[in-house]
Design a protein around this motif. Structure first.
Motif, PDB file in Angstrom:
ATOM      1  N   GLN A 308       0.165  11.951  -2.759  1.00  0.00           N
ATOM      2  CA  GLN A 308       0.099  10.504  -2.919  1.00  0.00           C
ATOM      3  C   GLN A 308      -0.976  10.119  -3.932  1.00  0.00           C
ATOM      4  N   GLU A 396       6.983   0.051  -3.666  1.00  0.00           N
ATOM      5  CA  GLU A 396       5.738   0.799  -3.521  1.00  0.00           C
ATOM      6  C   GLU A 396       4.654   0.006  -2.797  1.00  0.00           C
ATOM      7  N   THR A 397       3.952   0.705  -1.932  1.00  0.00           N
ATOM      8  CA  THR A 397       2.711   0.208  -1.349  1.00  0.00           C
ATOM      9  C   THR A 397       1.716   1.363  -1.380  1.00  0.00           C
ATOM     10  N   TRP A 398       0.426   1.018  -1.501  1.00  0.00           N
ATOM     11  CA  TRP A 398      -0.606   2.046  -1.523  1.00  0.00           C
ATOM     12  C   TRP A 398      -1.641   1.749  -0.450  1.00  0.00           C
ATOM     13  N   PRO A 399      -2.116   2.785   0.260  1.00  0.00           N
ATOM     14  CA  PRO A 399      -3.159   2.562   1.261  1.00  0.00           C
ATOM     15  C   PRO A 399      -4.399   1.938   0.628  1.00  0.00           C
ATOM     16  N   VAL A 400      -4.928   0.918   1.277  1.00  0.00           N
ATOM     17  CA  VAL A 400      -6.142   0.267   0.770  1.00  0.00           C
ATOM     18  C   VAL A 400      -7.268   1.276   0.633  1.00  0.00           C
ATOM     19  N   ILE A 442      -1.702  -7.893   0.770  1.00  0.00           N
ATOM     20  CA  ILE A 442      -2.098  -6.815   1.677  1.00  0.00           C
ATOM     21  C   ILE A 442      -1.221  -6.849   2.908  1.00  0.00           C
ATOM     22  N   ASP A 443      -0.508  -5.754   3.133  1.00  0.00           N
ATOM     23  CA  ASP A 443       0.302  -5.603   4.344  1.00  0.00           C
ATOM     24  C   ASP A 443      -0.606  -5.087   5.449  1.00  0.00           C
ATOM     25  N   HIS A 446       1.021  -2.151   8.587  1.00  0.00           N
ATOM     26  CA  HIS A 446       1.293  -0.718   8.429  1.00  0.00           C
ATOM     27  C   HIS A 446       0.056   0.010   7.918  1.00  0.00           C
ATOM     28  N   LYS A 448      -2.843  -1.362   6.580  1.00  0.00           N
ATOM     29  CA  LYS A 448      -3.473  -2.007   5.414  1.00  0.00           C
ATOM     30  C   LYS A 448      -3.078  -1.307   4.111  1.00  0.00           C
ATOM     31  N   ARG A 449      -2.063  -1.845   3.502  1.00  0.00           N
ATOM     32  CA  ARG A 449      -1.543  -1.297   2.259  1.00  0.00           C
ATOM     33  C   ARG A 449      -1.360  -2.411   1.237  1.00  0.00           C
ATOM     34  N   ARG A 451       0.708  -4.262  -1.465  1.00  0.00           N
ATOM     35  CA  ARG A 451       2.124  -4.428  -1.819  1.00  0.00           C
ATOM     36  C   ARG A 451       2.237  -4.568  -3.338  1.00  0.00           C
TER      37      ARG A 451
END
Length: 841
Positions: A308, A396-400, A442-443, A446, A448-449, A451
């Motif tokens: 990732q 795509e989402t990325w972990p904060v 910020i989602d 799930h 904190k990812r 968006r």
């Protein structure tokens, strides 16, 4: 003392050399006409010169690869001539910058020869040297810098922009190894590195002088500027160099030349000498290995945290390098960055380059001192974003946590963008926490990812879908909350394909027939293909159209035998499904129908079944186990069906390994039936459907993506539509137990599933395919069971039509005649007018 006589004809450059002496440059050559020096003898001599002086080979020692490289270098010189002749070095009023993680360009020799008008000249020149052009073309490696439609679309768009003389740069990554080479061992996919650069790339120009520092990690401090303002300072922990490689992209008839600029990652220091001299020879190059991993492989598996992180590093690397490059160019040419929207249009191809939003803000605010307000205006009036998917899991989402660690300054900017975005909403209306959560960048649900689709949407002037259905679903599903805030931002731009590659080069026989029928103008204006409709009922023209298809089918039979060992009958109906292997694309539905057809033929051997060849090709992502199992099932079905004498000559199945652009160029002109059977509402557009229809294949498909527009253009009588539409899919999904009911109502489907589940195609391992069968029996989120019976019905309509040759060839001709609208030239004109606001020459 400088000998002035040695400078005869040279010109003085007022910019001095490093030692203070005046710089002298060679004289600019006269701008040659594109046709200058294109005779056979000149081309022959040019190829021989490249063979000798660039490659150090003689005709006696040259391999096929050497002849290819020499030919490519000779043609590249002509491309440079065309570039100079077209004045491409002049500063245009506005440029387009197309950012894409994929550019599936494939082989370039045919493109270059065709667009320069030199195909016949090169063939004759090589012929004088006793060299076969086809063999030379085969020696070119496939530049597999993409996974499928996304990357091929980007390549088509680059060619069309050059053909329309739209000044543009394409920006991406120069992967050492493109998408893996697929090998099949007893039906099991194995991924092998694709070493397309093993012997260099004669088309490209390395630009060691064009390099940028790309930073990662570290922390963010504060400093006070001369004006008393507090500014953030990113103190990175790691720096990687991005070095540019340019591949020229020449337009039709050498009208214009653009550049595809790909970035290669290099370490800031190639070796740590202290560690090396201390005996740690491996550790001394560890930093280099980490840096160079960024451009090593396309789409490394993201099944691990390290994978990732590498994906995010790749996306930021090429985006940051591209933005630094275009900002530097603008400053050199125009000065004030506040005018960037007037002279640059940046297109984000999917969410991969969505990090451009905070990166451009960082460059403008931190590096160039613009106020936040000015920077946001520049960013949101320069960037635009193309969405390619409606599946939430594919956005795509990325972990904060990963973002904060790898790109700390960007995470600060994202937080500020988000705060201002939400503050603006709540200022004007009362809004609940649940709705506010759907609008946030910020989602929180799930882990904190970030968006990235939301981020690209907020930073873009225009957001476009790629088919009419896809765009409407964007407004009502994945981007509905954001769309309601700005109902003008989402627009539709239906995809297109370049006819130069997918008709002229891939199917010269059909091209020649079209030229003979409607005139040479069809080579420049695809809309003239409409004139072929007048010949659709002409028996003589139908026969010639069928003869062209037969020639391409015979060529494909040789490819199938070489790659699989399977013999196929060119007189049979070629039923083709070629695309990335994914459950929503429903190759499994095609396999189920194949199994059911096999059972039906076995049950009624005396029936007059039309001969059919089922051809599959496509790659599965390395960590996508269900997709790999689908490939194995197709291979196992082929093994049993092809060995059964009861169906010999009636049904043949083959899975061709290592699908690529060049394999597509062999399969598409030979296809009779085009399988476009994705679950309605999930395929954004598709471009394979356009290529196949252009070449006269009839489509069997759902009302999904651009299939709807293809139906509208070719006519409902010339396409086979089946299954639920997008609304029907949503209704059916809401009904508990729909899969079990559909299976119970379809004895044919149940029998096929039972045969697979019982080990009928895997006797040594009876439970091999239970994961596929169980998913259909108990879940079936892509509704194969719901659509199966209607798919079977449509396939039997195909059988009936194939048995009426005059009806079939009429429809095939009308498909070719009525698909001109799907030219990428049309798509690029729409982008230019509505999104980029650039003038088309």
């Amino acid at each position: 003392m400088l000998n002035e006589s040695l400078l005869a004809g040279y010109r003085r450059d007022d910019t001095p050399n490093d030692d203070g002496a005046p710089a002298w440059k060679p004289p600019l050559p006269p701008a040659p006409a594109v046709s200058a020096g294109t005779d056979v003898e000149a081309m022959r001599d040019a190829i021989l010169a490249k063979l000798a002086y660039a490659l150090g080979k003689s005709p006696a020692t040259a391999r096929g690869r050497d002849w290819y490289a020499a030919t490519a270098l000779a043609l590249r010189d002509r491309v440079v001539d065309a570039c100079l002749a077209s004045g491409a070095e002049a500063v245009p009023p506005k440029r387009v910058y197309y950012l894409s993680l994929e550019f599936l360009i494939g082989r370039l020799l045919s493109d270059m020869m065709g667009n320069l008008g030199l195909a016949a000249t090169v063939k004759a020149a090589l012929g004088q040297l006793g060299v076969d052009l086809d063999a030379v073309a085969e020696a070119e490696p496939d530049a597999a810098l993409g996974n499928g439609g996304l990357g091929r679309l980007a390549a088509c768009f680059m060619e069309s922009m050059a053909s329309l003389a739209i000044p543009a740069y394409g920006y991406g990554i120069r992967y050492d190894h493109g998408l893996f080479r697929q090998e099949l061992h007893d039906g099991v996919q194995r991924e092998v590195p694709e070493s397309w650069l093993a012997e260099g790339n004669p088309w490209e120009f390395e630009r060691p002088d064009v390099a940028y520092a790309i930073s990662f990690g570290g922390d963010v401090g504060m400093t006070m500027g001369p004006d008393g303002a507090i500014r953030r300072v990113w103190r990175p922990a790691e720096t990687v160099r991005a070095v540019a490689y340019d591949t020229p992209v020449i337009g039709w008839r050498a009208k214009h030349v653009n550049a595809l600029r790909l970035w290669q990652a290099r370490a800031a220091e190639p070796v740590d000498l202290a560690l090396f001299n201390g005996g740690d020879h491996v550790g001394a190059v560890a930093a280099r290995a980490r840096a160079e991993a960024i451009s090593r492989v396309l789409y490394p598996s993201d099944g691990t945290p390290a994978g990732q992180e590498l994906r995010l590093r790749q996306e930021y690397f090429f985006t940051a390098a591209s933005l630094q490059d275009l900002v530097a160019r603008h400053v050199a040419e125009r000065g004030d960055l506040r005018s960037l929207p007037d002279h640059a249009a940046i297109q984000l191809n999917d969410t991969h380059p969505a990090i451009a939003v905070p990166e451009l803000m960082r460059l403008l605010v931190d590096e160039h001192g613009l106020s936040w307000e000015d920077a946001w205006h520049v960013t949101t009036h320069t960037l635009s974003y193309t969405n390619h998917t409606l599946m939430p899991e594919a956005l795509e989402t990325w972990p904060v946590e990963l973002m904060e660690r790898l790109l700390p300054r960007h995470m600060q900017i994202i937080y500020l963008i988000n705060w201002m975005h939400l503050e603006q909403i709540t200022k004007h209306r009362k809004i609940g926490a649940e709705e506010l959560a759907t609008l946030s960048l910020i989602d929180e649900e799930h882990g904190k990812r970030v968006r990235m689709g939301h981020l690209a949407f907020l930073g873009a002037r225009r957001v476009n879908g790629v088919s009419a259905l896809h765009t409407e679903l964007m407004r009502t599903t994945v981007f509905k909350p954001l769309h309601l805030l700005d109902t003008d931002r989402i627009v539709n731009k239906t995809n297109g394909i370049t006819f130069r590659r997918w008709l002229h080069n891939a199917n010269p026989g059909l091209t020649a027939l079209a030229v003979e029928a409607v005139g040479e103008g069809v080579l420049d204006d695809p809309t003239r293909l409409a004139g072929l409709a007048a010949f659709a009922d002409d028996a003589g023209f139908q026969a010639r159209f069928a003869a062209v298809r037969r020639e391409r089918k015979e060529a494909l039979t040789r490819v199938v035998r070489e790659r699989t060992g399977i013999a196929v009958d060119p007189a049979a109906l070629f039923d083709v499904q070629i695309k990335r292997i994914h459950e929503y694309k429903r190759q499994l539905l095609n396999i189920l129908e194949t199994v059911a057809l096999y059972q039906a033929i076995k049950a009624e051997p005396g029936r007059d079944w039309p001969a059919r060849v089922k051809l599959f090709a496509g790659k599965a992502a390395p960590s996508y186990h269900q997709a790999k199992l689908i490939i194995r099932l197709a291979s196992d079905v082929a093994k049993r069906v092809n060995a059964d004498p009861d169906v010999a000559g009636r049904l043949t199945v083959a899975f061709l390994p290592n699908y690529s652009v060049s394999l597509a160029e062999a399969m598409i002109p030979a296809a009779d039936l085009s399988e476009q059977i994705s679950t309605a509402g999930l395929e954004a557009s598709g471009t394979g459907n356009m290529k196949l229809a252009l070449n006269g294949a009839l489509t069997i498909g759902t009302l999904d993506g651009a299939n709807i527009e293809i139906r509208d253009h070719v006519g409902a009588d010339n396409i086979f539509i089946f299954g639920l539409d997008a609304a029907g899919v949503e209704r059916t999904k809401a009904e508990p137990g729909y899969a079990a009911r559909a299976i119970a109502a379809s004895p044919r489907l149940k029998a096929a599933l039972d045969l697979i589940a019982s080990g009928g195609f895997s006797p040594a391992e009876p439970g091999r395919f239970l994961p596929l069968v169980d998913e259909l029996r108990h879940g079936d989120r892509f509704l194969l069971t719901a659509d199966f019976d209607d798919y079977w019905r449509a396939q039997r309509e195909v059988d009936a039509a194939w048995c009426r040759p005059r009806t079939w060839w009429r429809s095939a001709i009308l498909n070719t005649a009525r698909t001109a609208w799907f030219s990428s030239d049309r798509t690029m004109r729409e982008y230019a007018d509505d999104i980029w606001r650039v003038r088309v020459a």
